[in-house]
Scaffold this motif. Structure first.
Motif, PDB file in Angstrom:
ATOM      1  N   ASP A 108      25.560  15.574  -3.415  1.00  0.00           N
ATOM      2  CA  ASP A 108      25.146  15.542  -4.264  1.00  0.00           C
ATOM      3  C   ASP A 108      24.618  13.992  -4.298  1.00  0.00           C
ATOM      4  OD1 ASP A 108      23.979  17.499  -6.959  1.00  0.00           O
ATOM      5  OD2 ASP A 108      25.365  15.648  -7.584  1.00  0.00           O
ATOM      6  N   SER A 109      23.957  13.804  -5.697  1.00  0.00           N
ATOM      7  CA  SER A 109      23.076  12.690  -5.857  1.00  0.00           C
ATOM      8  C   SER A 109      24.262  11.792  -6.817  1.00  0.00           C
ATOM      9  CB  SER A 109      21.860  12.785  -6.883  1.00  0.00           C
ATOM     10  OG  SER A 109      22.666  13.791  -8.221  1.00  0.00           O
ATOM     11  N   SER A 110      25.131  13.151  -7.518  1.00  0.00           N
ATOM     12  CA  SER A 110      26.296  12.185  -7.728  1.00  0.00           C
ATOM     13  C   SER A 110      27.065  11.370  -6.940  1.00  0.00           C
ATOM     14  CB  SER A 110      27.321  13.627  -8.852  1.00  0.00           C
ATOM     15  OG  SER A 110      28.032  14.510  -8.109  1.00  0.00           O
ATOM     16  N   LYS A 143      29.226  13.453  -5.403  1.00  0.00           N
ATOM     17  CA  LYS A 143      30.568  14.961  -4.918  1.00  0.00           C
ATOM     18  C   LYS A 143      29.330  15.492  -3.954  1.00  0.00           C
ATOM     19  CE  LYS A 143      31.876  15.577  -9.521  1.00  0.00           C
ATOM     20  NZ  LYS A 143      32.403  16.608 -10.537  1.00  0.00           N
TER      21      LYS A 143
END
Length: 301
Positions: free
Chosen positions: A260-262, A264
């Protein structure tokens, strides 16, 4: 005088007749132009047989009759190379499946075209000469996952059926469904290297985590986010399905790992009844026969 007047009027009548014919001609041409535009906009066009000149990957081919590539509608095959999504397991098998499917028809296919995507590729349902649709055959053999869009979805029932058949027969991406060991989400997040280098990116896993946040189309924990697109939710999620019921529950999810872009780990769901273990224990708002049958018919093994 009358004869002279009649001779003078005759050319005017002919000119009026010519004008009428000309107007009718313009109307006819305009009609056919408008019809062509409408048919083009609807995106529904079936060409004759054409030759496949290249198989890029499990959902993209090149044919000699079109300049741009052809993207198979309704499916998402694993990536051969890292890009916006990581290279995934069964990517090579998906490409080889298309090549093998083309052998008996001398690489000929029939295209049902439905416009173009944002990359300029032609969107199509692709049929072999014997009438088999490559889109659903890839799903049926567990070599692709559903990826639908409202404006180009014309065979959704077949797409759902093919995906369920792959699961039932444990084909391709589901071949390890019963045997894979569960991995904690923290271990996956700490090793988001490509699976070809010993990491988890692009690898199919069972992952376990505590749900600490929910939304209408997602659940997440400290180290992972699990989502479903609205289109697949409309196709697969039964009435009464509620992700909020998973809050503060420990769940197991089956799927291909992305990032994910975060930062994660992430997994994109297609059918939660298959891909979230024991989901029928706590997500339905009411227990009725229809819900129970749906949730258990694919989870029994």
């Amino acid at each position: 005088m009358q004869l002279t007047l009649l001779k003078a009027e005759a050319p005017n009548k002919l000119r009026e007749g010519d004008k009428t014919k000309h107007v009718r001609h313009i109307v006819r041409v305009s009609f056919f132009i408008a019809l062509f535009v409408v048919l083009s906009l609807c995106g529904c066009k079936t060409d004759g047989l054409t030759t496949v000149t290249e198989v890029i990957d499990g959902d993209t081919i090149v044919v000699e009759s079109l300049e741009a590539g052809v993207r198979l509608i309704g499916i998402d095959a694993p990536e051969l190379r890292d890009g916006s999504k990581p290279a995934g397991q069964y990517a090579q098998e998906a490409r080889l499946f298309i090549l093998e499917s083309l052998k008996n028809g001398n690489s000929k296919v029939k295209l049902e075209l439905h416009g173009k995507d944002s990359y300029g590729r032609n969107l199509a349902y692709v049929f072999t000469p014997d009438g088999k649709m490559l889109n659903t055959e890839l799903l049926r053999n567990g070599l692709a996952r559903p990826l639908t869009y409202e404006e180009t979805s014309h065979y959704n029932d077949k797409i759902v059926s093919a995906y369920h058949e792959a699961f039932k027969n444990r084909k391709g991406i589901f071949s390890s469904y019963n045997t894979l060991k569960t991995v904690e989400a923290s271990k996956i997040k700490d090793n988001l290297k490509p699976y070809s280098q010993g990491g988890f990116l692009g690898k199919i896993v069972w992952v376990e985590f505590l749900v600490t946040d929910t939304s209408r189309l997602s659940i997440s924990g400290k180290d992972i986010i699990v989502k479903i697109r609205q289109e697949e939710a409309d196709l697969f999620m039964p009435e009464g399905f509620d992700f909020n019921k998973l809050y503060r529950k420990t769940v197991r999810v089956y799927g291909e790992v992305w990032e994910d872009s975060s930062g994660k780990a992430s997994i994109l769901l297609r059918d939660p009844a298959i891909e979230i273990g024991n989901i029928s224990d706590f997500v339905y708002q009411r227990s009725n026969i229809a819900d129970i049958v749906y949730a258990t018919q694919f989870l029994s093994f």
